[in-house]
Design a protein around this motif. Structure first.
Motif, PDB file in Angstrom:
ATOM      1  N   VAL A 166      -1.916  -0.870  -3.053  1.00 42.98           N
ATOM      2  CA  VAL A 166      -2.043  -0.814  -1.588  1.00 42.98           C
ATOM      3  C   VAL A 166      -1.051  -1.759  -0.934  1.00 42.98           C
ATOM      4  CG1 VAL A 166      -3.556  -1.398   0.353  1.00 42.98           C
ATOM      5  CG2 VAL A 166      -4.456  -0.072  -1.566  1.00 42.98           C
ATOM      6  N   MET A 167      -1.011  -3.004  -1.406  1.00 40.12           N
ATOM      7  CA  MET A 167      -0.133  -3.995  -0.782  1.00 40.12           C
ATOM      8  C   MET A 167       1.331  -3.613  -0.929  1.00 40.12           C
ATOM      9  SD  MET A 167      -2.038  -7.653  -1.452  1.00 40.12           S
ATOM     10  CE  MET A 167      -2.281  -7.432  -3.219  1.00 40.12           C
ATOM     11  N   ARG A 168       1.714  -3.163  -2.100  1.00 35.05           N
ATOM     12  CA  ARG A 168       3.111  -2.766  -2.284  1.00 35.05           C
ATOM     13  C   ARG A 168       3.477  -1.570  -1.407  1.00 35.05           C
ATOM     14  NH1 ARG A 168       3.567  -3.828  -8.639  1.00 35.05           N
ATOM     15  NH2 ARG A 168       4.538  -5.888  -8.567  1.00 35.05           N
ATOM     16  N   THR A 169       2.566  -0.642  -1.255  1.00 32.21           N
ATOM     17  CA  THR A 169       2.803   0.512  -0.384  1.00 32.21           C
ATOM     18  C   THR A 169       3.054   0.058   1.043  1.00 32.21           C
ATOM     19  OG1 THR A 169       1.451   1.982  -1.758  1.00 32.21           O
ATOM     20  CG2 THR A 169       1.776   2.629   0.552  1.00 32.21           C
ATOM     21  N   LEU A 170       2.225  -0.872   1.535  1.00 35.05           N
ATOM     22  CA  LEU A 170       2.353  -1.342   2.912  1.00 35.05           C
ATOM     23  C   LEU A 170       3.589  -2.204   3.104  1.00 35.05           C
ATOM     24  CD1 LEU A 170      -1.409  -2.157   3.536  1.00 35.05           C
ATOM     25  CD2 LEU A 170      -0.075  -0.385   4.697  1.00 35.05           C
ATOM     26  N   TRP A 171       3.894  -3.053   2.142  1.00 33.85           N
ATOM     27  CA  TRP A 171       5.070  -3.921   2.264  1.00 33.85           C
ATOM     28  C   TRP A 171       6.369  -3.126   2.275  1.00 33.85           C
ATOM     29  CZ3 TRP A 171       3.010  -7.508  -2.150  1.00 33.85           C
ATOM     30  CH2 TRP A 171       2.070  -8.415  -1.620  1.00 33.85           C
ATOM     31  N   ALA A 172       6.444  -2.108   1.446  1.00 37.49           N
ATOM     32  CA  ALA A 172       7.699  -1.371   1.286  1.00 37.49           C
ATOM     33  C   ALA A 172       7.917  -0.317   2.362  1.00 37.49           C
ATOM     34  CB  ALA A 172       7.738  -0.697  -0.093  1.00 37.49           C
ATOM     35  N   ALA A 173       6.865   0.076   3.056  1.00 37.95           N
ATOM     36  CA  ALA A 173       6.955   1.178   4.018  1.00 37.95           C
ATOM     37  C   ALA A 173       7.873   0.814   5.188  1.00 37.95           C
ATOM     38  CB  ALA A 173       5.571   1.550   4.526  1.00 37.95           C
ATOM     39  N   ARG A 174       8.707   1.758   5.581  1.00 31.70           N
ATOM     40  CA  ARG A 174       9.589   1.573   6.738  1.00 31.70           C
ATOM     41  C   ARG A 174       9.119   2.383   7.942  1.00 31.70           C
ATOM     42  NH1 ARG A 174      10.139  -1.974   4.043  1.00 31.70           N
ATOM     43  NH2 ARG A 174      11.970  -2.704   2.876  1.00 31.70           N
ATOM     44  N   ARG A 175       8.004   3.052   7.762  1.00 36.93           N
ATOM     45  CA  ARG A 175       7.366   3.823   8.842  1.00 36.93           C
ATOM     46  C   ARG A 175       5.897   3.948   8.489  1.00 36.93           C
ATOM     47  NH1 ARG A 175      10.835   6.912   6.076  1.00 36.93           N
ATOM     48  NH2 ARG A 175      12.310   6.861   7.791  1.00 36.93           N
ATOM     49  N   PRO A 176       5.053   4.436   9.382  1.00 38.64           N
ATOM     50  CA  PRO A 176       3.634   4.597   9.047  1.00 38.64           C
ATOM     51  C   PRO A 176       3.445   5.361   7.745  1.00 38.64           C
ATOM     52  CG  PRO A 176       3.946   4.916  11.386  1.00 38.64           C
ATOM     53  CD  PRO A 176       5.325   4.777  10.795  1.00 38.64           C
ATOM     54  N   THR A 177       2.517   4.884   6.926  1.00 38.61           N
ATOM     55  CA  THR A 177       2.318   5.447   5.598  1.00 38.61           C
ATOM     56  C   THR A 177       0.833   5.685   5.336  1.00 38.61           C
ATOM     57  OG1 THR A 177       2.882   5.142   3.259  1.00 38.61           O
ATOM     58  CG2 THR A 177       2.105   3.204   4.447  1.00 38.61           C
TER      59      THR A 177
END
Length: 309
Positions: free
Chosen positions: A149-160
């Motif tokens: 979850v954290m990696r998904t949110l950190w790496a996202a450059r737009r809403p994910t």
């Protein structure tokens, strides 16, 4: 060999001036990193067994001993240092909401200019799991998902979006942004086979605890096999170990002879170098319960030990 220092955040030494004294000394003297331990709540009567059977400080896990909250400590330390890395050793991920933790760590990473390391653990104390309302049997699954979850949110450059067993959201953007492009690196703690599998799948580093040099090679080989099975290059995973160290002058010795690195400068350099020879690149040191002695030992390490390595 890089050296890290455990900050005095447990018991009577856990005071602002002592944390600042050790952290700024580590930053000034060129140590690689400083590390914060973590517990949320301690029972009046503890029945669960300490996760670290070699540790001689089990009383620290009983009520009456204060533990500073690591997120708060990391923010304080980030504000008074310039180069030293700041990590948790370790943070029990099942106790925390991963979205909120992702935001907290992103802010710390931003304010420290990319010096935060998340040392992740699964937790061990039955009473603590009951207090935070999380089933202990879910600890492994929750830890794995929290990292994702954290990696998904950190790496996202737009809403994910993320759809997991414990966390579910659509088209969301983490309000706090990390300084590091992919967010803070995640090092995984633990000596068990399950922990090594988690390191192999999810960790940029392995936080081994109280392993001796001769115990590292079989664990290293197991980790390499698991990493290859997960499609990862084992060389990309940093190997670290945490040990107590006692210098050849009087300090408060809170470990047994067997557990501590100790001796003359030459003997300590040899013991540290033994870890380098088996692939460990960072040793995190527990020094003394007295902050002034921690700083004195750090000065001795820089002056007398490191030149021998």
């Amino acid at each position: 060999m890089k050296l890290g220092i455990a900050l005095p955040t447990v018991g009577p030494p856990g005071r602002r001036r002592y944390v600042l004294e050790v952290a700024t000394a580590a930053d000034r003297m060129g140590f690689d990193s400083v590390w914060v331990s973590s517990h949320v709540a301690l029972p009046r009567q503890r029945e669960s067994t300490c996760l670290y059977p070699r540790a001689k400080t089990a009383d620290a896990y009983n009520w009456g001993v204060a533990w500073l909250e690591p997120i708060a400590v990391m923010g304080l330390v980030a504000g008074v240092t310039e180069r030293v890395r700041i990590g948790t050793h370790v943070l029990a991920l099942p106790y925390r909401n991963p979205v909120i933790l992702a935001s907290e760590l992103a802010s710390l990473d931003q304010l420290s200019l990319g010096r935060i390391v998340l040392g992740a653990g699964i937790g061990w104390m039955d009473e603590e799991f009951r207090t935070v309302g999380v089933p202990r049997k879910q600890r492994g699954a929750r830890t794995d998902e929290s990292i994702e979850v954290m990696r998904t949110l950190w790496a996202a450059r737009r809403p994910t979006s993320f759809h997991g067993r414990f966390t579910d959201f659509d088209d969301m953007w983490l309000a706090s942004r990390p300084h590091s492009e992919q967010g803070p690196p995640v090092y995984v703690g633990g000596n068990t086979e399950a922990a090594l599998r988690r390191v192999a799948r999810l960790g940029e580093g392995w936080l081994a605890h109280e392993l001796y040099p001769e115990e590292i090679p079989p664990a290293r080989d197991t980790l390499a096999r698991f990493a290859e099975e997960a499609g990862r290059d084992p060389a990309g995973i940093e190997l670290t170990v945490r040990r107590a160290l006692v210098p050849p002058f009087e300090v408060m010795d809170f470990m047994s002879d067997r557990l501590s690195i100790r001796g003359t400068a030459e003997e300590v350099a040899e013991q540290l170098d033994a870890y380098r020879r088996v692939g460990v690149s960072l040793t995190v040191l527990d020094l003394s319960m007295r902050p002034a002695e921690i700083v004195e030992t750090m000065e001795w390490l820089v002056k007398d030990v490191l030149p021998l390595m």
